[in-house]
Design a protein around this motif. Sequence first.
Motif, PDB file in Angstrom:
ATOM      1  N   LYS A   1      32.016  23.949 -41.339  1.00  0.00           N
ATOM      2  CA  LYS A   1      33.179  24.234 -42.193  1.00  0.00           C
ATOM      3  C   LYS A   1      34.455  23.487 -41.768  1.00  0.00           C
ATOM      4  O   LYS A   1      35.517  23.714 -42.341  1.00  0.00           O
ATOM      5  CB  LYS A   1      33.465  25.738 -42.244  1.00  0.00           C
ATOM      6  N   HIS A   2      34.340  22.619 -40.759  1.00  0.00           N
ATOM      7  CA  HIS A   2      35.478  21.777 -40.366  1.00  0.00           C
ATOM      8  C   HIS A   2      35.330  20.435 -41.077  1.00  0.00           C
ATOM      9  O   HIS A   2      34.279  19.801 -40.993  1.00  0.00           O
ATOM     10  CB  HIS A   2      35.501  21.555 -38.854  1.00  0.00           C
ATOM     11  N   THR A   3      36.366  19.990 -41.762  1.00  0.00           N
ATOM     12  CA  THR A   3      36.315  18.743 -42.517  1.00  0.00           C
ATOM     13  C   THR A   3      37.376  17.779 -41.994  1.00  0.00           C
ATOM     14  O   THR A   3      38.560  18.121 -41.922  1.00  0.00           O
ATOM     15  CB  THR A   3      36.545  18.993 -44.015  1.00  0.00           C
ATOM     16  N   LEU A   4      36.920  16.576 -41.635  1.00  0.00           N
ATOM     17  CA  LEU A   4      37.824  15.538 -41.124  1.00  0.00           C
ATOM     18  C   LEU A   4      37.332  14.179 -41.587  1.00  0.00           C
ATOM     19  O   LEU A   4      36.164  14.012 -41.956  1.00  0.00           O
ATOM     20  CB  LEU A   4      37.857  15.543 -39.586  1.00  0.00           C
ATOM     21  N   ASP A   5      38.223  13.162 -41.506  1.00  0.00           N
ATOM     22  CA  ASP A   5      37.818  11.771 -41.697  1.00  0.00           C
ATOM     23  C   ASP A   5      37.405  11.199 -40.346  1.00  0.00           C
ATOM     24  O   ASP A   5      38.161  11.294 -39.371  1.00  0.00           O
ATOM     25  CB  ASP A   5      38.968  10.941 -42.272  1.00  0.00           C
ATOM     26  N   ALA A   6      36.212  10.602 -40.275  1.00  0.00           N
ATOM     27  CA  ALA A   6      35.707  10.063 -39.021  1.00  0.00           C
ATOM     28  C   ALA A   6      34.715   8.945 -39.308  1.00  0.00           C
ATOM     29  O   ALA A   6      34.239   8.793 -40.445  1.00  0.00           O
ATOM     30  CB  ALA A   6      35.051  11.156 -38.189  1.00  0.00           C
ATOM     31  N   THR A   7      34.384   8.186 -38.261  1.00  0.00           N
ATOM     32  CA  THR A   7      33.360   7.143 -38.401  1.00  0.00           C
ATOM     33  C   THR A   7      31.972   7.761 -38.415  1.00  0.00           C
ATOM     34  O   THR A   7      31.113   7.372 -39.199  1.00  0.00           O
ATOM     35  CB  THR A   7      33.470   6.132 -37.240  1.00  0.00           C
ATOM     36  N   PHE A   8      31.727   8.748 -37.535  1.00  0.00           N
ATOM     37  CA  PHE A   8      30.451   9.449 -37.527  1.00  0.00           C
ATOM     38  C   PHE A   8      30.653  10.839 -36.948  1.00  0.00           C
ATOM     39  O   PHE A   8      31.706  11.148 -36.379  1.00  0.00           O
ATOM     40  CB  PHE A   8      29.373   8.674 -36.747  1.00  0.00           C
ATOM     41  N   LYS A   9      29.632  11.680 -37.092  1.00  0.00           N
ATOM     42  CA  LYS A   9      29.702  13.053 -36.587  1.00  0.00           C
ATOM     43  C   LYS A   9      28.432  13.388 -35.812  1.00  0.00           C
ATOM     44  O   LYS A   9      27.371  12.805 -36.028  1.00  0.00           O
ATOM     45  CB  LYS A   9      29.878  14.036 -37.741  1.00  0.00           C
ATOM     46  N   LEU A  10      28.611  14.329 -34.876  1.00  0.00           N
ATOM     47  CA  LEU A  10      27.477  14.950 -34.205  1.00  0.00           C
ATOM     48  C   LEU A  10      27.362  16.363 -34.766  1.00  0.00           C
ATOM     49  O   LEU A  10      28.343  17.106 -34.771  1.00  0.00           O
ATOM     50  CB  LEU A  10      27.711  14.999 -32.693  1.00  0.00           C
ATOM     51  N   SER A  11      26.169  16.738 -35.223  1.00  0.00           N
ATOM     52  CA  SER A  11      26.049  18.057 -35.850  1.00  0.00           C
ATOM     53  C   SER A  11      24.901  18.888 -35.303  1.00  0.00           C
ATOM     54  O   SER A  11      24.703  20.028 -35.745  1.00  0.00           O
ATOM     55  CB  SER A  11      25.877  17.896 -37.372  1.00  0.00           C
ATOM     56  N   ALA A  12      24.162  18.362 -34.333  1.00  0.00           N
ATOM     57  CA  ALA A  12      23.051  19.127 -33.750  1.00  0.00           C
ATOM     58  C   ALA A  12      22.957  18.835 -32.261  1.00  0.00           C
ATOM     59  O   ALA A  12      23.164  17.706 -31.817  1.00  0.00           O
ATOM     60  CB  ALA A  12      21.736  18.778 -34.448  1.00  0.00           C
ATOM     61  N   ILE A  13      22.611  19.879 -31.483  1.00  0.00           N
ATOM     62  CA  ILE A  13      22.513  19.749 -30.031  1.00  0.00           C
ATOM     63  C   ILE A  13      21.283  18.915 -29.663  1.00  0.00           C
ATOM     64  O   ILE A  13      20.218  19.049 -30.288  1.00  0.00           O
ATOM     65  CB  ILE A  13      22.423  21.145 -29.375  1.00  0.00           C
ATOM     66  N   ASN A  14      21.461  18.035 -28.651  1.00  0.00           N
ATOM     67  CA  ASN A  14      20.379  17.216 -28.093  1.00  0.00           C
ATOM     68  C   ASN A  14      19.676  16.353 -29.142  1.00  0.00           C
ATOM     69  O   ASN A  14      18.496  16.000 -28.989  1.00  0.00           O
ATOM     70  CB  ASN A  14      19.344  18.094 -27.374  1.00  0.00           C
ATOM     71  N   THR A  15      20.378  16.020 -30.179  1.00  0.00           N
ATOM     72  CA  THR A  15      19.855  15.111 -31.206  1.00  0.00           C
ATOM     73  C   THR A  15      20.477  13.736 -30.999  1.00  0.00           C
ATOM     74  O   THR A  15      21.690  13.619 -30.784  1.00  0.00           O
ATOM     75  CB  THR A  15      20.189  15.625 -32.612  1.00  0.00           C
ATOM     76  N   VAL A  16      19.662  12.693 -31.068  1.00  0.00           N
ATOM     77  CA  VAL A  16      20.147  11.332 -30.846  1.00  0.00           C
ATOM     78  C   VAL A  16      20.656  10.756 -32.164  1.00  0.00           C
ATOM     79  O   VAL A  16      19.927  10.734 -33.164  1.00  0.00           O
ATOM     80  CB  VAL A  16      19.026  10.435 -30.271  1.00  0.00           C
ATOM     81  N   TYR A  17      21.894  10.268 -32.140  1.00  0.00           N
ATOM     82  CA  TYR A  17      22.506   9.647 -33.318  1.00  0.00           C
ATOM     83  C   TYR A  17      22.689   8.155 -33.024  1.00  0.00           C
ATOM     84  O   TYR A  17      23.405   7.775 -32.100  1.00  0.00           O
ATOM     85  CB  TYR A  17      23.859  10.294 -33.631  1.00  0.00           C
ATOM     86  N   ASP A  18      22.014   7.306 -33.796  1.00  0.00           N
ATOM     87  CA  ASP A  18      22.096   5.861 -33.631  1.00  0.00           C
ATOM     88  C   ASP A  18      23.361   5.344 -34.317  1.00  0.00           C
ATOM     89  O   ASP A  18      23.586   5.613 -35.504  1.00  0.00           O
ATOM     90  CB  ASP A  18      20.868   5.176 -34.234  1.00  0.00           C
TER      91      ASP A  18
END
Length: 526
Positions: free
Chosen positions: A446-463
Amino acid sequence: MRTLRLILLPFALLSVLSFHGCSSDATGEQPESVEISGLQENMQFSYDGTDSVYFTVTSNRTWSISKTSDLSWLKFTPTNGGSGRTFNVLVTASLNDDLERSGQVVLHAGSVNRTINVTQGPFPIVPDVKVLDIENNTVPFIFNVLDPVQFRVVSNVKWTAEKTDLDWAEVTPLEGERKTETVITVTPEMNEGPAREGYIIFRGEGAPEVKVTVTQTEFVDDPYFEVDGADADGYVKIARKGSVPAELTVVSNRVWTAEVSDSWLSVTPDSGVKNFDGVKVSISAAENKSDDPREGTVTFKCADDAIADVVIKVSQKGYVWQWEWPLVDAVLKATEWATKGRALCSDGSAIMEWHMVNDDSFYKDPVARGPIVSSKGEGHYAYKGIWTNDNLEFTVPVEDLPAGAKVTIMFAMSASSKNAPAFWNVEYYEDETWKPTSTATMTVQKHTLDATFKLSAINTVYDIKQTAVFANAVESGNLRLRLRCVDGRYALGTGTAQTASDGKCTIRIRQWSDGTCDAIRIKVEK
């Protein structure tokens, strides 16, 4: 109106001086009366200050003594007095450990001013000149070693030096002041004959002469060949455009030649004769118009079979430049990441460094936060405790970068806690401003921001793969990119805004999820 009449008598003839004046006005003022007893025009003191001088001052005017030159070593007791009394004045001198010294003092009493010359004898020194730092007062040289040798001279008198049979060496300086430490430099010329010997004679007034012997061994015709100027790995580096050649120095007592491995390389001069002063050699390269870097060699050959060839490797960048920080445990542990939060790239030309920009009030556990190395040996550049605007900055060197050049950065990220910051920017620095490579409106918990990318899950790898387009050309300088926490309040696993960082939360910079990118990589392309 007051009229003052003075009777002046020579100090050298009288030990008691009186000065009287009378006034014709009706004010009732007493005539001026000054009497000085026991004072000479010249005071002399022995160097040890054991002698002293007494004199008396009787005056109906105030009196004082002033020093007209630096006489800190001379003491008057007292230095001033009132009227109507007789004062006994004691004059003493402190120990003089140097040359004779002198000065002047003035006694002021009413309208009377008398100057006294003061002299103190010199300390009874024994003139001496000493040479330090060399054994047996000898400076030895090998016939072909032309590095200068230095030693010190100290003396309690002014001194001069004279060279004898030493026209083959430069000696500086040839004079020095007393009580000053002077560094003497002796620089020989190449000896191409028999052994030789000369002398430096140091003389000071009243001091015994000091002789320093300078020797040089006889010429030995052993083959000698040295090429200086490459780095520790034997490389010289030339810019892509090749506008500035690399310079080497060849020192040899034999004829030599130089050969290049490729047509894009040239060497000037490509041969030389015996020269112990060294010959400057330039290695030039044509502009590298390909995308890839290239290497070549310059081989220096000595005209003596006993001397091996010297091979200098030449590297030149292509149009595409790439910097990598391998995500390998052994490589990571060899950097300063764990202690200082920074690491050089694999070729040492670029650096990445973590920056904390907040005060301790925003960190739950200021002691625990900071860079860490994974105990599992996974090669992750990891960091604990992150807050808003904390960032990992990359600084990479470039040259001849055209306007519109594209710079791509690749890495992967993961977070170990639900309290890790969710929103991140990849940014580049240009026109004195940090600009995002890209942004989009994103929502996490429910937090909304402008960003290049986001992390949304624990221990998940984001390329992550982002490209910055630099509008301006850079002839020579550094490019800066960074990975920045947009807002530490908004975490990937909680809908409530945080007020401080999670000191246990770890952010990891790591390999891509499919293993195709196993380094933090920055690449400049056309």
